[in-house]
Scaffold this active site. Sequence first.
Site, PDB file in Angstrom:
ATOM      1  CG  ASN A   9      -1.801   1.190   1.326  1.00  0.00           C
ATOM      2  OD1 ASN A   9      -1.872   1.981   0.384  1.00  0.00           O
ATOM      3  ND2 ASN A   9      -2.492   1.329   2.444  1.00  0.00           N
ATOM      4  CE  LYS A  11      -0.511   3.268   4.609  1.00  0.00           C
ATOM      5  NZ  LYS A  11      -0.529   3.408   6.061  1.00  0.00           N
ATOM      6  CG  HIS A  97      -6.179   2.076   4.766  1.00  0.00           C
ATOM      7  ND1 HIS A  97      -5.814   3.013   5.698  1.00  0.00           N
ATOM      8  CD2 HIS A  97      -5.150   1.191   4.702  1.00  0.00           C
ATOM      9  CE1 HIS A  97      -4.619   2.703   6.169  1.00  0.00           C
ATOM     10  NE2 HIS A  97      -4.188   1.601   5.575  1.00  0.00           N
ATOM     11  CD  GLU A  99      -3.427   5.602   6.354  1.00  0.00           C
ATOM     12  OE1 GLU A  99      -3.343   5.633   5.103  1.00  0.00           O
ATOM     13  OE2 GLU A  99      -2.561   5.067   7.073  1.00  0.00           O
ATOM     14  CD  GLU A 169      -4.217  -2.390   7.000  1.00  0.00           C
ATOM     15  OE1 GLU A 169      -3.108  -2.688   6.566  1.00  0.00           O
ATOM     16  OE2 GLU A 169      -4.768  -1.302   6.776  1.00  0.00           O
ATOM     17  N   GLY A 175       1.702   2.192  10.859  1.00  0.00           N
ATOM     18  CA  GLY A 175       2.676   3.271  10.741  1.00  0.00           C
ATOM     19  C   GLY A 175       3.298   3.676  12.074  1.00  0.00           C
ATOM     20  CB  SER A 215       4.306  -2.006  12.094  1.00  0.00           C
ATOM     21  OG  SER A 215       3.927  -0.657  12.325  1.00  0.00           O
TER      22      SER A 215
END
Length: 253
Positions: A9, A11, A97, A99, A169, A175, A215
């Site tokens: 990904n 991003k 996702h 985000e 996730e 992250g 991660s």
Amino acid sequence: MRQQLAAANWKMNLTLQQGETLLNEITSASIELLAHQKAVFAVPFPYLSFAQSKLIGSKGFEVAAQNCYHKKSGAFTGEVSVEMLKSINVNYIVIGHSERREYFNESNQQLADKINLILEAGITPIFCCGEPLAIREAGTQNDFVAVQLKESLYHLSAEQISKIVIAYEPIWAIGTGLTASSAQAQEMHAHLRAALSGQYGSAVANTIPILYGGSVKAANAAELFSQPDVDGGLVGGASLIATEFVTIIKSLK
Ligand code: PGA
């Protein structure tokens, strides 16, 4: 055998030139994927066709879109439809996702609408779910993700749901450098599979790949992927470094 995926990904990272260098490095690493394994690259929209052209000749390598809009077409300036992605032969679309859920207020209902459009187009959705830190600390993560599945997926038929990929996730691990331990990942993946089994039966639940994200890196991928219900990973930061992502792909069982 259940499909396994190492999904990158990117991003909102990398210029086209940086992306090309990264794909060159990865595709020249002579990775031999088995029939049940895929390496998937969720690149920014403007790079999709270019990335496809770079991956021709690498068996089992595919591109994915990082998102799509939840309406079919029309006056939605700046958005990208499933039909558009279909027309350039994209086979995977990441949706939900954390985000997107957090910064763009995507709801479980919108994700249900996206899933319908994606499946209608014959594309594989990679559906992300996962709990924030406060929920993990309260110990209610199992209920939290069960609601995400219920509200976005359980309107699907057994035949439809067997065509999706799920990515678990935990938001506290994205992250942050914090990774769920392989035991924590396995526990949640088994819970997700049990929930799917309760709704659709074990034969269906056993065919659905469940990826772990948060991660994942070269140093922990093999351990995470060795868990019986972990069918690969959705990888952010480490997917931007060729040597890291090559090792992650090679860590698929
Ligand atoms: P990370 O991101 O690997 O950088 O934690 C994972 C993701 O958001 O998909």
